[in-house]
Design a protein around this motif. Structure first.
Motif, PDB file in Angstrom:
ATOM      1  N   UNK A  35      92.481 -76.476  -9.616  1.00  0.00           N
ATOM      2  CA  UNK A  35      93.018 -76.545  -8.092  1.00  0.00           C
ATOM      3  C   UNK A  35      94.213 -77.410  -8.782  1.00  0.00           C
ATOM      4  N   UNK A  36      94.234 -79.081  -9.236  1.00  0.00           N
ATOM      5  CA  UNK A  36      94.864 -79.821  -9.606  1.00  0.00           C
ATOM      6  C   UNK A  36      94.392 -80.896  -9.775  1.00  0.00           C
ATOM      7  N   UNK A  37      94.359 -81.945 -10.393  1.00  0.00           N
ATOM      8  CA  UNK A  37      93.514 -83.072 -10.980  1.00  0.00           C
ATOM      9  C   UNK A  37      94.468 -84.366  -9.909  1.00  0.00           C
ATOM     10  N   UNK A  38      93.202 -85.014  -9.405  1.00  0.00           N
ATOM     11  CA  UNK A  38      93.867 -85.967  -9.012  1.00  0.00           C
ATOM     12  C   UNK A  38      93.466 -87.341  -9.693  1.00  0.00           C
ATOM     13  N   UNK A  80     100.400 -91.880   8.689  1.00  0.00           N
ATOM     14  CA  UNK A  80     100.360 -93.740   8.932  1.00  0.00           C
ATOM     15  C   UNK A  80      99.300 -94.292  10.169  1.00  0.00           C
ATOM     16  N   UNK A  81      99.045 -93.345  10.452  1.00  0.00           N
ATOM     17  CA  UNK A  81      98.259 -94.410  11.812  1.00  0.00           C
ATOM     18  C   UNK A  81      96.506 -93.815  11.406  1.00  0.00           C
ATOM     19  N   UNK A  82      96.672 -93.327   9.899  1.00  0.00           N
ATOM     20  CA  UNK A  82      95.267 -93.127  10.155  1.00  0.00           C
ATOM     21  C   UNK A  82      94.615 -93.888   9.669  1.00  0.00           C
ATOM     22  N   UNK A  83      93.258 -94.315   9.790  1.00  0.00           N
ATOM     23  CA  UNK A  83      92.580 -95.319   9.261  1.00  0.00           C
ATOM     24  C   UNK A  83      91.162 -95.333   8.965  1.00  0.00           C
ATOM     25  N   UNK A 113      95.957 -93.993  -3.221  1.00  0.00           N
ATOM     26  CA  UNK A 113      96.342 -94.074  -1.714  1.00  0.00           C
ATOM     27  C   UNK A 113      97.702 -95.795  -1.367  1.00  0.00           C
ATOM     28  N   UNK A 114      98.161 -94.696  -0.390  1.00  0.00           N
ATOM     29  CA  UNK A 114      99.477 -95.545  -0.171  1.00  0.00           C
ATOM     30  C   UNK A 114      98.684 -96.474   0.717  1.00  0.00           C
ATOM     31  N   UNK A 115      98.015 -95.874   1.517  1.00  0.00           N
ATOM     32  CA  UNK A 115      97.169 -97.060   2.665  1.00  0.00           C
ATOM     33  C   UNK A 115      95.560 -97.708   2.176  1.00  0.00           C
ATOM     34  N   UNK A 152      96.580 -89.926  -2.203  1.00  0.00           N
ATOM     35  CA  UNK A 152      97.720 -90.389  -2.421  1.00  0.00           C
ATOM     36  C   UNK A 152      97.654 -89.866  -0.359  1.00  0.00           C
ATOM     37  N   UNK A 153      96.817 -88.559   0.230  1.00  0.00           N
ATOM     38  CA  UNK A 153      97.545 -88.262   1.778  1.00  0.00           C
ATOM     39  C   UNK A 153      96.833 -86.844   1.474  1.00  0.00           C
TER      40      UNK A 153
END
Length: 343
Positions: A35-38, A80-83, A113-115, A152-153
């Motif tokens: 499907x895609x590469x991470x 943004x609120x996920x943790x 990841x942006x988190x 990332x998401x």
């Protein structure tokens, strides 16, 4: 309700041998699609026959280059609120698929990841939730694994048996701590090989280390209580020079073979940097020094192209002298594979 045999998974293979890892996958599932590469070494794949079917096939057709697989049961879109709490909560639907009588671990990998999340924090948060419900945590030798891959998401979550993932280590990354007195990074290759192939080295005996300098593999063999004859024109590390269980011949393997060596070895190892065909020739010649039932551990250095052909030729030659126990590109291997032989 989640599929017991999901049709999506994450696979890991070293980038330079990605095409060979995919070939190994397609031998077990011809219709599988990337499907895609991470990451350059990690991809998401849709399967035709399901994860368990693929995993069972790979146990029969043991892959050399494919290092790790894990299923995707849940894909959690992150905001943004996920943790930690939201990821731990998202894992809860996996409970009906788990066996309460078997231990588990959580393995997290994070890519781009942006988190502000750390793998060990995710592991602890998810594990705490399952432990509170009576599940037994076993980080070192789990039966069941909750795999979490964070991009990332998205957080991809999946449950599988450790034995179904090819490697029980997250992403196949067999992490080893640096030891006091360690001579070289190459030691990790031999330590990993002994663990991955579950090799039973004799509690006492004699080993031959071909191309031994500076002595990393010799040190590992000594730690397994073996006496070692080290062969290499170069010097050994100072800590080995006067070791009572080490005898160093400062010459090539070819010259050593001309000696009238009367003792037989329990183990022969070879990590020399040379062409595959030359390494195979040396090990075949070394066979006359090996006891019946003795082990050979060697690495075969591979070219950038034609690796599959080189391995095929090597196996054909080696099988005339030994039983090939296994071949694998281990985590600590670079452009090479580790081969285990038995006489």
């Amino acid at each position: 309700m989640f599929e017991i045999n999901p049709n999506r998974m994450i696979f890991t293979v070293k980038p330079e041998f990605r095409h060979l890892g995919l070939k190994e996958l397609h031998q077990c599932d011809k219709e599988a699609k990337v499907d895609f590469y991470i990451d350059e070494a990690v991809g998401v794949m849709t399967l035709d026959d399901g994860f368990k079917t693929l995993s069972d096939c790979l146990k029969t057709h043991k892959p050399i280059f494919l290092q790790h697989i894990c299923p995707i049961h849940i894909a959690l879109k992150l905001s943004d609120s996920d943790g930690l709490a939201s990821i731990a909560e998202a894992c809860q639907p996996l409970i009906p698929l788990m066996d309460r009588g078997q231990s588990f671990s959580v393995q997290t990998r994070i890519f781009h990841s942006a988190f502000p999340l750390k793998g060990y924090e995710v592991n602890e948060a998810v594990a705490a939730g399952f432990c509170s419900q009576g599940f037994e945590l076993n980080v070192t030798d789990p039966v069941q694994v909750i795999s979490i891959v964070i991009t990332e998401d998205t957080a991809f979550l999946g449950l599988s048996l450790a034995e179904d993932n090819i490697s029980s280590w997250a992403g196949g990354k067999h992490r080893l701590a640096h030891e006091k007195g360690q001579i070289s990074r190459a030691e990790f290759k031999l330590i990993e090989a002994i663990k991955v192939f579950d090799l039973k080295l004799p509690k006492q005996g004699l080993a031959l280390d071909l191309g031994a300098a500076p002595g990393g593999w010799t040190r590992v063999l000594l730690n397994h209580h073996l006496e070692v004859i080290a062969v290499d024109p170069a010097k050994l590390a100072p800590t080995l020079k006067k070791h009572p269980k080490v005898r160093h011949y400062r010459e090539t393997a070819q010259k050593f073979f001309q000696r009238n060596v009367k003792k037989k070895f329990d183990v022969i190892v070879n990590d020399m940097k040379m062409d595959t065909a030359e390494s195979v020739d040396i090990i075949n010649r070394a066979g006359r020094f090996l006891k019946e039932g003795g082990l050979v551990i060697l690495t075969l250095k591979l070219p950038k192209s034609g690796a599959e052909k080189k391995i095929h030729q090597a196996v054909k030659s080696l099988e005339a002298h030994y039983t090939v126990v296994g071949i694998k590109q281990l985590f600590h291997n670079r452009s090479e594979v580790t081969v285990i032989l038995k006489k």
